[in-house]
Design a protein around this motif. Structure first.
Motif, short mmCIF file in Angstrom:
data_model
loop_
_atom_site.label_atom_id
_atom_site.label_comp_id
_atom_site.label_asym_id
_atom_site.label_seq_id
_atom_site.Cartn_x
_atom_site.Cartn_y
_atom_site.Cartn_z
N THR A 149 -11.11 72.70 12.83
CA THR A 149 -11.87 72.10 11.74
C THR A 149 -12.59 70.85 12.20
O THR A 149 -11.97 69.94 12.78
CB THR A 149 -10.95 71.76 10.56
OG1 THR A 149 -10.33 72.95 10.08
CG2 THR A 149 -11.72 71.12 9.42
N MET A 150 -13.88 70.78 11.92
CA MET A 150 -14.68 69.58 12.13
C MET A 150 -15.15 69.09 10.76
O MET A 150 -15.63 69.88 9.95
CB MET A 150 -15.89 69.89 13.02
CG MET A 150 -15.50 70.37 14.42
SD MET A 150 -16.85 71.21 15.28
CE MET A 150 -16.77 72.83 14.49
N PHE A 151 -14.99 67.80 10.49
CA PHE A 151 -15.33 67.29 9.17
C PHE A 151 -16.00 65.93 9.27
O PHE A 151 -15.85 65.19 10.26
CB PHE A 151 -14.08 67.20 8.28
CG PHE A 151 -13.00 66.29 8.81
CD1 PHE A 151 -13.01 64.93 8.53
CD2 PHE A 151 -11.96 66.80 9.58
CE1 PHE A 151 -12.02 64.09 9.02
CE2 PHE A 151 -10.97 65.97 10.07
CZ PHE A 151 -10.98 64.61 9.79
N SER A 152 -16.76 65.63 8.23
CA SER A 152 -17.32 64.29 8.05
C SER A 152 -17.15 63.91 6.59
O SER A 152 -17.27 64.77 5.71
CB SER A 152 -18.80 64.24 8.46
OG SER A 152 -19.57 65.09 7.63
N ASN A 153 -16.84 62.66 6.33
CA ASN A 153 -16.61 62.23 4.95
C ASN A 153 -17.25 60.86 4.71
O ASN A 153 -17.58 60.13 5.65
CB ASN A 153 -15.11 62.20 4.62
CG ASN A 153 -14.32 61.34 5.60
OD1 ASN A 153 -14.63 60.18 5.80
ND2 ASN A 153 -13.30 61.94 6.21
N SER A 154 -17.44 60.55 3.46
CA SER A 154 -17.99 59.25 3.06
C SER A 154 -17.25 58.76 1.83
O SER A 154 -16.60 59.53 1.11
CB SER A 154 -19.49 59.36 2.78
OG SER A 154 -19.74 60.22 1.68
N ASP A 220 -10.31 63.75 3.72
CA ASP A 220 -11.00 63.08 2.61
C ASP A 220 -11.33 61.63 2.90
O ASP A 220 -11.96 60.96 2.09
CB ASP A 220 -10.16 63.19 1.34
CG ASP A 220 -8.78 62.55 1.49
OD1 ASP A 220 -8.46 62.06 2.59
OD2 ASP A 220 -8.02 62.52 0.50
N GLY A 221 -10.87 61.09 4.04
CA GLY A 221 -11.13 59.70 4.39
C GLY A 221 -10.08 58.73 3.91
O GLY A 221 -10.13 57.55 4.23
N LEU A 222 -9.10 59.21 3.13
CA LEU A 222 -8.06 58.35 2.56
C LEU A 222 -6.71 58.71 3.16
O LEU A 222 -6.33 59.88 3.17
CB LEU A 222 -8.00 58.52 1.03
CG LEU A 222 -9.31 58.41 0.26
CD1 LEU A 222 -9.06 58.61 -1.23
CD2 LEU A 222 -9.99 57.08 0.52
N GLN A 223 -5.98 57.72 3.63
CA GLN A 223 -4.63 57.98 4.14
C GLN A 223 -3.75 56.75 4.00
O GLN A 223 -3.13 56.28 4.96
CB GLN A 223 -4.67 58.49 5.58
CG GLN A 223 -5.49 57.68 6.55
CD GLN A 223 -5.43 58.28 7.95
OE1 GLN A 223 -4.73 59.27 8.21
NE2 GLN A 223 -6.15 57.68 8.87
N ALA A 224 -3.70 56.24 2.79
CA ALA A 224 -2.84 55.09 2.51
C ALA A 224 -1.39 55.45 2.76
O ALA A 224 -0.94 56.56 2.46
CB ALA A 224 -3.04 54.62 1.07
#
Length: 257
Positions: A149-154, A220-224
């Motif tokens: 999987t290749m991904f980009s997020n904003s 998703d760009g979030l990993q708190a």
């Protein structure tokens, strides 16, 4: 000699190609973890280009029809999930608090490209299903696969530019390492089921549903580092497709002579 040549030709594998389109709904750190209904808005268009390799004519003997390979197919796939829109849902968003306003203002977008393989096991013999002499029209199957999987997020907030003022985001995403916005790669496992319908000797219609689990929490760009945001992303993918058989007619010659 002619018969020998026909038997040799019958040992060619058969192939088909397909195009699939549908929708993917993604479970992310947006919304409420472990509440799938809270992620109903996190959906995207899902497109796939596929190539499938069949093994049922690996052995031209009639008594080989019920061997395991007569029920197996190996599908390679390029899957594109485009413009997955993320936003928060749930009771915390609707509260008239600073946290509620921060969550409501926060949105994200992700684009995902998957390249991989899936092994399909069919309920009916594929030779009987694909070759035109059969009256079998429906053939359900189960699948399991592995994808790269290749991904980009904003990430955006209507309260302001979070890169200039991190306080527009909730506290848990202000700490170092809590955000991973940009591009990345990971692997993913897929499991699911589908059914194929033989429309004519060269074309099948295909309906497929699968669950894809990413080996990463950064899609998703979030990993708190909090308990409600520590699980990896996953999605449900529903697609309808058209499949075209490329060369099943070549090994057919052994049975028509």
């Amino acid at each position: 000699m002619l018969l020998a040549n026909q038997v040799t030709n019958a040992q060619f594998f058969t192939h088909d190609v397909g195009f699939h389109a549908g929708t993917a709904t993604i479970q992310t750190d947006y919304g409420v973890r472990n509440n799938y209904l809270s992620s109903y808005g996190n959906s995207a268009v899902s497109l796939s280009f596929t190539h499938t390799l069949h093994f049922f004519n690996k052995d031209p003997r009639w008594n080989a029809d019920h061997k395991i390979w007569s029920y197996l197919a190996l599908r390679s796939e390029l899957n594109i999930i485009t413009n997955a829109n993320f936003q928060h849902h749930g009771r915390f968003v609707n509260e008239n608090t600073d946290l509620g306003r921060q969550l409501k203002a926060m949105t994200g977008i992700a684009n995902i490209t998957n390249v991989g393989f899936q092994l399909e096991y069919y309920m009916r013999c594929l030779k009987d299903f694909i070759y035109p002499w059969s009256d079998i029209r429906w053939n359900p199957y189960v699948l399991a696969g592995l994808q790269y999987t290749m991904f980009s997020n904003s990430l955006n907030s209507t309260l302001g530019d979070w890169e200039q003022d991190i306080t527009v985001l909730p506290n848990k995403w202000r700490t170092p390492g809590a955000l991973d916005v940009g591009k990345g790669t990971t692997f993913a496992a897929t499991f699911g089921a589908g059914i194929r319908y033989k429309f004519n000797p060269k074309i099948d219609f295909n309906l497929q549903f699968n669950w894809q689990f990413f080996f990463s929490d950064a899609v998703d760009g979030l990993q708190a580092n909090v308990i409600e945001n520590k699980n990896n992303e996953w999605l449900l993918n529903l697609q309808f497709g058209v499949i075209y058989h490329l060369n099943f007619d070549r090994p057919l010659s052994i049975f028509n002579r």
